[in-house]
Design a protein around this motif. Structure first.
Motif, PDB file in Angstrom:
ATOM      1  N   PRO A 118      -3.736  13.581  -4.551  1.00 51.85           N
ATOM      2  CA  PRO A 118      -3.907  14.736  -3.620  1.00 51.85           C
ATOM      3  C   PRO A 118      -5.465  15.121  -3.818  1.00 51.85           C
ATOM      4  O   PRO A 118      -5.904  14.770  -4.540  1.00 51.85           O
ATOM      5  N   GLN A 178       0.878  -1.242  -0.001  1.00 53.22           N
ATOM      6  CA  GLN A 178      -0.010   0.075  -0.131  1.00 53.22           C
ATOM      7  C   GLN A 178       0.905   1.011  -0.188  1.00 53.22           C
ATOM      8  O   GLN A 178       0.415   2.326  -0.498  1.00 53.22           O
ATOM      9  N   GLY A 179       1.857   1.142   0.719  1.00 51.92           N
ATOM     10  CA  GLY A 179       2.938   2.335   0.753  1.00 51.92           C
ATOM     11  C   GLY A 179       3.625   2.461  -0.618  1.00 51.92           C
ATOM     12  O   GLY A 179       4.098   3.434  -0.992  1.00 51.92           O
ATOM     13  N   ASN A 215      -2.481   5.874  -3.755  1.00 54.99           N
ATOM     14  CA  ASN A 215      -2.724   6.065  -2.466  1.00 54.99           C
ATOM     15  C   ASN A 215      -2.335   7.680  -2.149  1.00 54.99           C
ATOM     16  O   ASN A 215      -2.353   8.062  -0.751  1.00 54.99           O
ATOM     17  N   TYR A 216      -1.316   8.295  -3.316  1.00 55.54           N
ATOM     18  CA  TYR A 216      -0.831   9.563  -2.845  1.00 55.54           C
ATOM     19  C   TYR A 216      -1.694  10.611  -3.677  1.00 55.54           C
ATOM     20  O   TYR A 216      -1.337  11.660  -3.997  1.00 55.54           O
ATOM     21  N   PRO A 267       0.925   4.301  -6.176  1.00 52.00           N
ATOM     22  CA  PRO A 267       0.750   5.731  -6.287  1.00 52.00           C
ATOM     23  C   PRO A 267      -0.613   6.188  -6.181  1.00 52.00           C
ATOM     24  O   PRO A 267      -0.815   7.403  -5.906  1.00 52.00           O
ATOM     25  N   ASN A 314     -10.028   8.820  -6.834  1.00 48.91           N
ATOM     26  CA  ASN A 314      -9.130   7.678  -6.080  1.00 48.91           C
ATOM     27  C   ASN A 314     -10.621   6.738  -5.628  1.00 48.91           C
ATOM     28  O   ASN A 314     -10.216   5.349  -5.641  1.00 48.91           O
TER      29      ASN A 314
END
Length: 245
Positions: A175, A166-167, A172-173, A170, A184
């Motif tokens: 904006p 999950q980290g 999850n980022y 992309p 998203n």
């Protein structure tokens, strides 16, 4: 008294190793010491599956045309390719990492941000790699089998790997603002519904034909996971593609 009740509850989470040698061998092969609680978690997920998830997934498959569902599946696969790339790098598999990188670049450009899988036709088929598989190549033990509602079959190692994945994703980022947060949510919901709709026939088959669906799913998942890890570990292809020579 409270301490005794706590110990009793904790003991009920585990199946103690049997003393019979043959039964002990089966116990070790299953790698499922927490089977009592895992079966309860499986029951919760299957209750949710029949009461809500399966009907919604059936409606999704009925309402959304197959070509659109395929494009959403392609989008989901493409946007998760960075996870594959970084996991391949972590495993020291430069050829696989290069293939994943090329898939991402091709499908994000020629493939219309990932809606179309052009990369496969150009010689870069999809392959699976994740952080859990990478840790396996490092020698990290899998730990006991787990069944986690919402995630399904897992192990301690793969549950940690999921968090790492999950980290690395992309999406999850994305904006806030400009409708991107809405995208998203739409992306995640559509991808989840697509995954559920693709699983309907397989789950129906297991529930209909298996004497113990839980045990069947556990065994099938463990065998498939071991095969994926072996494929990753034994991929010793040269870094430069054949066509380059």
């Amino acid at each position: 008294m409270v301490g005794l009740l706590t110990l009793s509850a904790c003991a009920s989470w585990r199946n103690p190793p049997p003393k019979d040698p043959e039964a002990l061998a089966d116990y070790k092969e299953a790698n499922d010491p927490y089977e009592p609680v895992n079966r309860k978690m499986y029951g919760i997920q299957m209750w949710a599956w029949h009461k809500a998830i399966r009907p919604v997934a059936k409606a999704w498959a009925w309402v959304v045309p197959k070509p659109i569902r395929n494009s959403i599946d392609n989008l989901n696969q493409t946007w998760n390719t960075p996870i594959v790339f970084f996991s391949d790098v972590g495993a020291g598999k430069s050829r696989r990492a290069g293939d994943a990188f090329m898939r991402y670049v091709i499908n994000m450009t020629i493939g219309g941000a990932g809606f179309f899988d052009v990369a496969t036709s150009l010689g870069y088929p999809h392959h699976d790699t994740d952080a859990g598989m990478t840790m396996a190549t490092w020698g990290v033990a899998s730990g006991p089998y787990l069944f986690l509602p919402g995630l399904g079959p897992n192990t301690f190692r793969d549950a940690i790997g999921y968090g790492i994945d999950q980290g690395l994703s992309p999406i999850n980022y994305v904006p806030r603002g400009y409708g991107l947060l809405t995208f998203n949510w739409a992306y995640n919901i559509a991808g989840t519904l697509g995954g559920f709709s693709n699983s309907i026939d397989a789950i129906d088959h297991v529930e209909r034909d298996s004497l113990d669906p839980y045990a069947f799913i556990r065994s099938a998942w463990q065998q498939n996971r071991a095969s994926q890890i072996d494929t990753l570990r034994n991929d010793h292809r040269a870094t430069v593609p054949d066509w380059y020579n």
